[in-house]
Design a protein around this motif. Structure first.
Motif, PDB file in Angstrom:
ATOM      1  N   GLN A  89       0.834  -1.202   0.000  1.00  0.00           N
ATOM      2  CA  GLN A  89       0.000   0.000   0.000  1.00  0.00           C
ATOM      3  C   GLN A  89       0.875   1.262   0.000  1.00  0.00           C
ATOM      4  N   VAL A  90       1.893   1.238   0.829  1.00  0.00           N
ATOM      5  CA  VAL A  90       2.806   2.384   0.892  1.00  0.00           C
ATOM      6  C   VAL A  90       3.558   2.529  -0.425  1.00  0.00           C
ATOM      7  N   TYR A  91       3.950   1.401  -1.029  1.00  0.00           N
ATOM      8  CA  TYR A  91       4.656   1.453  -2.314  1.00  0.00           C
ATOM      9  C   TYR A  91       3.795   2.069  -3.411  1.00  0.00           C
ATOM     10  N   VAL A  92       2.501   1.774  -3.395  1.00  0.00           N
ATOM     11  CA  VAL A  92       1.595   2.351  -4.394  1.00  0.00           C
ATOM     12  C   VAL A  92       1.564   3.872  -4.235  1.00  0.00           C
ATOM     13  N   LEU A  93       1.430   4.336  -3.003  1.00  0.00           N
ATOM     14  CA  LEU A  93       1.378   5.774  -2.771  1.00  0.00           C
ATOM     15  C   LEU A  93       2.707   6.443  -3.124  1.00  0.00           C
ATOM     16  N   LEU A  94       3.821   5.848  -2.711  1.00  0.00           N
ATOM     17  CA  LEU A  94       5.134   6.420  -3.020  1.00  0.00           C
ATOM     18  C   LEU A  94       5.414   6.416  -4.521  1.00  0.00           C
ATOM     19  N   ALA A  95       5.024   5.337  -5.205  1.00  0.00           N
ATOM     20  CA  ALA A  95       5.247   5.273  -6.656  1.00  0.00           C
ATOM     21  C   ALA A  95       4.473   6.377  -7.376  1.00  0.00           C
ATOM     22  N   SER A  96       3.251   6.636  -6.937  1.00  0.00           N
ATOM     23  CA  SER A  96       2.481   7.708  -7.581  1.00  0.00           C
ATOM     24  C   SER A  96       3.102   9.067  -7.299  1.00  0.00           C
ATOM     25  N   LEU A  97       3.612   9.280  -6.088  1.00  0.00           N
ATOM     26  CA  LEU A  97       4.258  10.555  -5.765  1.00  0.00           C
ATOM     27  C   LEU A  97       5.560  10.735  -6.545  1.00  0.00           C
ATOM     28  N   VAL A  98       6.348   9.675  -6.663  1.00  0.00           N
ATOM     29  CA  VAL A  98       7.605   9.756  -7.423  1.00  0.00           C
ATOM     30  C   VAL A  98       7.315   9.983  -8.910  1.00  0.00           C
ATOM     31  N   GLY A  99       6.316   9.286  -9.435  1.00  0.00           N
ATOM     32  CA  GLY A  99       5.937   9.483 -10.842  1.00  0.00           C
ATOM     33  C   GLY A  99       5.470  10.906 -11.110  1.00  0.00           C
ATOM     34  N   ALA A 100       4.664  11.444 -10.194  1.00  0.00           N
ATOM     35  CA  ALA A 100       4.188  12.823 -10.352  1.00  0.00           C
ATOM     36  C   ALA A 100       5.350  13.802 -10.254  1.00  0.00           C
ATOM     37  N   ALA A 101       6.270  13.565  -9.321  1.00  0.00           N
ATOM     38  CA  ALA A 101       7.429  14.443  -9.191  1.00  0.00           C
ATOM     39  C   ALA A 101       8.292  14.399 -10.450  1.00  0.00           C
ATOM     40  N   ALA A 102       8.423  13.218 -11.049  1.00  0.00           N
ATOM     41  CA  ALA A 102       9.198  13.098 -12.284  1.00  0.00           C
ATOM     42  C   ALA A 102       8.529  13.869 -13.422  1.00  0.00           C
ATOM     43  N   LEU A 103       7.210  13.785 -13.521  1.00  0.00           N
ATOM     44  CA  LEU A 103       6.501  14.522 -14.568  1.00  0.00           C
ATOM     45  C   LEU A 103       6.627  16.034 -14.357  1.00  0.00           C
ATOM     46  N   TRP A 104       6.490  16.491 -13.117  1.00  0.00           N
ATOM     47  CA  TRP A 104       6.630  17.915 -12.824  1.00  0.00           C
ATOM     48  C   TRP A 104       8.052  18.382 -13.084  1.00  0.00           C
ATOM     49  N   SER A 105       9.031  17.557 -12.761  1.00  0.00           N
ATOM     50  CA  SER A 105      10.430  17.928 -13.015  1.00  0.00           C
ATOM     51  C   SER A 105      10.709  18.029 -14.505  1.00  0.00           C
ATOM     52  N   LEU A 106      10.169  17.121 -15.284  1.00  0.00           N
ATOM     53  CA  LEU A 106      10.338  17.182 -16.731  1.00  0.00           C
ATOM     54  C   LEU A 106       9.687  18.437 -17.299  1.00  0.00           C
ATOM     55  N   ALA A 107       8.511  18.767 -16.796  1.00  0.00           N
ATOM     56  CA  ALA A 107       7.842  19.996 -17.229  1.00  0.00           C
ATOM     57  C   ALA A 107       8.670  21.219 -16.860  1.00  0.00           C
ATOM     58  N   ALA A 108       9.246  21.223 -15.668  1.00  0.00           N
ATOM     59  CA  ALA A 108      10.080  22.350 -15.238  1.00  0.00           C
ATOM     60  C   ALA A 108      11.335  22.460 -16.098  1.00  0.00           C
TER      61      ALA A 108
END
Length: 163
Positions: A89-108
Motif C-alpha cells: 500500500q505504501v509502495y503504491v502511494l510512493l510510486a504515484s508521488l515519485v511518478g508525479a514528481a518526475a513529470l513535474w520535473s520534466l515539465a520544469a
C-alpha cells in the motif's frame, strides 16, 4: 533614473497612482518604488515561440496531478484489503508521488529551456537596440567617426581600442 524601451503606464502598488513618465523610478505621489510588470520578452519586443512545447509543459503538469490522484485513489481503495500488505500500500502511494514528481520535473526542465532561449533572444535584441541608439548619438552618425559607445570597465575599453 531608468529607461524603459517600450514605455507603458505603470500603476503604483501602494497608492494606485498611474505614472506615464517612463523615466520615473518612484511614485510622484507617495514615493514608493515603481515595479516593472513586463517580462524580458515583452521589453525587447520579441515574439513568443514554442507554443507546442508550452502545451506539452501544461500536459505534463496535468498528468502529474492525475498520477497523484489515481495513486491516492488506489491507495485508499486497498487499505482494507487483506490480500495486500501494508508495504504494498505504501509502495503504491510512493510510486504515484515519485511518478508525479518526475513529470513535474520534466515539465520544469522544458520550461527552463524555453525561458533560457527566450531570455537569450531578449538580451540580444536589447543589445542591438542599445547599439543602434549609441550609433545614432555618435557625431557623424556612425562608428567610423572614431567615437565608441560607453564601456563601464576601463580595461575592456582598452581592449576594444587595441583590437
Amino acid at each position: 533614473m531608468s529607461l524603459h524601451l517600450f514605455s507603458t503606464p505603470v500603476q503604483c502598488t501602494h497608492c494606485g497612482t498611474v505614472v506615464d513618465d517612463p523615466t520615473l523610478d518612484r511614485c510622484p505621489k507617495c514615493g514608493n518604488l515603481l515595479k516593472e510588470r513586463r517580462t524580458p520578452r515583452r521589453l525587447a519586443g520579441v515574439e513568443k515561440r514554442y507554443g507546442n512545447l508550452r502545451f506539452l509543459v501544461g500536459l505534463l503538469r496535468f498528468l502529474g496531478v492525475i498520477t497523484v490522484l489515481i495513486g491516492a485513489l488506489v491507495f485508499f481503495s486497498i487499505i482494507g484489503d487483506a490480500h495486500v500488505g501494508r508495504m504494498e500500500q505504501v509502495y503504491v502511494l510512493l510510486a504515484s508521488l515519485v511518478g508525479a514528481a518526475a513529470l513535474w520535473s520534466l515539465a520544469a526542465f522544458f520550461e527552463l529551456a524555453i525561458d533560457v532561449e527566450e531570455n537569450t533572444r531578449s538580451s540580444f535584441r536589447l543589445q542591438q537596440l542599445m547599439l543602434e541608439h549609441w550609433q545614432e548619438e555618435l557625431p557623424g552618425g556612425g562608428p567610423t567617426s572614431g567615437a565608441r559607445p560607453p564601456v563601464a570597465d576601463p580595461a575592456v575599453a582598452n581592449d576594444i581600442v587595441t583590437h
